[in-house]
Design a protein around this motif. Structure first.
Motif, short mmCIF file in Angstrom:
data_model
loop_
_atom_site.label_atom_id
_atom_site.label_comp_id
_atom_site.label_asym_id
_atom_site.label_seq_id
_atom_site.Cartn_x
_atom_site.Cartn_y
_atom_site.Cartn_z
N GLU A 1 0.80 -1.22 0.00
CA GLU A 1 0.00 0.00 0.00
C GLU A 1 0.84 1.27 0.00
O GLU A 1 0.56 2.22 -0.75
N LYS A 2 1.86 1.34 0.83
CA LYS A 2 2.63 2.58 0.92
C LYS A 2 3.32 2.91 -0.40
O LYS A 2 3.35 4.06 -0.83
N GLN A 3 3.87 1.88 -1.06
CA GLN A 3 4.54 2.11 -2.34
C GLN A 3 3.52 2.43 -3.44
O GLN A 3 3.71 3.35 -4.24
N ARG A 4 2.42 1.69 -3.46
CA ARG A 4 1.41 1.89 -4.50
C ARG A 4 0.68 3.23 -4.32
O ARG A 4 0.27 3.85 -5.29
N ALA A 5 0.56 3.68 -3.08
CA ALA A 5 -0.12 4.95 -2.84
C ALA A 5 0.60 6.09 -3.53
O ALA A 5 -0.04 6.99 -4.11
N ALA A 6 1.92 6.08 -3.51
CA ALA A 6 2.69 7.14 -4.17
C ALA A 6 2.46 7.12 -5.68
O ALA A 6 2.31 8.17 -6.32
N SER A 7 2.39 5.93 -6.27
CA SER A 7 2.15 5.80 -7.70
C SER A 7 0.75 6.30 -8.06
O SER A 7 0.56 7.00 -9.06
N LEU A 8 -0.24 5.96 -7.24
CA LEU A 8 -1.60 6.41 -7.51
C LEU A 8 -1.74 7.91 -7.35
O LEU A 8 -2.48 8.56 -8.08
N LEU A 9 -1.01 8.47 -6.38
CA LEU A 9 -1.06 9.92 -6.21
C LEU A 9 -0.55 10.63 -7.46
O LEU A 9 -1.12 11.63 -7.89
N GLN A 10 0.49 10.08 -8.07
CA GLN A 10 1.01 10.68 -9.30
C GLN A 10 -0.05 10.67 -10.40
O GLN A 10 -0.21 11.65 -11.14
N LYS A 11 -0.78 9.56 -10.50
CA LYS A 11 -1.83 9.47 -11.52
C LYS A 11 -2.94 10.48 -11.24
O LYS A 11 -3.47 11.13 -12.16
#
Length: 288
Positions: free
Chosen positions: A69-79
């Motif tokens: 979650e912590k790693q994927r959250a950063a990627s989703l925030l960029q999107k």
């Protein structure tokens, strides 16, 4: 610190509740949202893929679970900051309620991304509203620890004045948990076990830990599926049964505060009845 103002160019994060069993429980708004977003962040993409396929919805998935979650959250925030809308779903029910999503929501909130709830099914609310236990106050504790000693410690630390206590439990541990509840709260505490909510074998079993355990043991198939365990508040005490420690607290607080405030604080601390404490203070000669 206040949150950043949403950027008009950024996308929106939708928190979408999905069915806990009966697919007819999905809302029209949820279907519309899942159809329109650029990405669906799912706890299990295979599970959510079947749900969306049932409603003929094509979606681009990204997994978001406890381990990434912590790693994927950063990627989703960029999107999202690039203007793409994202829907967050869990395997069942409302995301973040004993499911992943907290890190993503907090990150988006702090970054000023607009977050919109798409309300819908939630197992704890579905269970509570049909249990026949007090609903004016309740305390949700999610999943209890797997080990008995830790479970009992968590239960012991719950203040008595929080109202109905609600937890989720795995079928394989439910009998052990019932035994721990009885050990901490006594054999006669009123309980309700809700299982398989909104599914074919939905059932509410009301009674003591012993009687519910006996019901489960009558048929091995009853120890299957998702379960919600609800623990009633302690039975109300008679006005003359206020504990000695609560009476001492009331006396100390009355020396510094008005009786009404002293009674309310004592009730909150010790789980006593506020009205009974107020009457007791009056009997001691306190000003009304």
């Amino acid at each position: 610190m206040t949150s950043a103002h949403p950027s008009p160019a950024a996308g929106t994060l939708y928190i979408v509740a999905t069915p806990i069993g009966n697919l007819d429980d999905i809302s029209q708004r949820a279907l519309k949202t899942l159809t329109s977003v650029a990405w669906v962040a799912a706890e299990d993409t295979r599970h959510s893929g079947k749900l969306l396929s049932h409603f003929n919805i094509s979606a681009r998935f990204l997994s978001l679970h406890d381990h990434n979650e912590k790693q994927r959250a950063a990627s989703l925030l960029q999107k999202l900051q690039a203007g793409e809308d994202v829907a967050l779903v869990s395997d069942a029910g409302t995301p973040l309620i004993s499911d992943p999503g907290y890190s993503l929501v907090r990150l988006c909130r702090d970054a000023g991304v607009r977050i919109v709830p798409i309300p819908g099914p939630c197992a704890l609310i579905a269970a509570l509203c049909c249990a026949g236990l007090p609903t004016d106050k309740f305390h949700f504790i999610g999943f209890l620890p797997a080990k008995s000693g830790q479970r009992q410690q968590v239960l012991k630390e719950i203040p008595p004045a929080v109202g109905t206590v609600i937890c989720y439990e795995a079928a394989r541990r439910v009998k052990d948990t019932l035994a721990d509840v009885a050990a901490v709260y006594g054999e006669e505490r009123e309980l309700v076990l809700a299982k398989e909510l909104s599914k074919t074998f939905e059932h509410f079993c009301h009674g003591t830990a012993a009687s519910i355990t006996a019901w489960l043991e009558e048929d091995p198939q009853r120890c299957q599926g998702e379960m919600v365990l609800m623990i009633a508040p302690p039975a109300a005490k008679a006005d003359d049964a206020i504990s000695a420690v609560a009476q001492q607290s009331l006396k100390l607080l009355m020396a510094e505060l008005p009786l009404k405030k002293a009674a309310a604080l004592t009730a909150e601390i010790h789980g006593e009845k506020k009205n009974a404490l107020y009457k007791l203070g009056l009997s001691w000669g306190a000003a009304d």
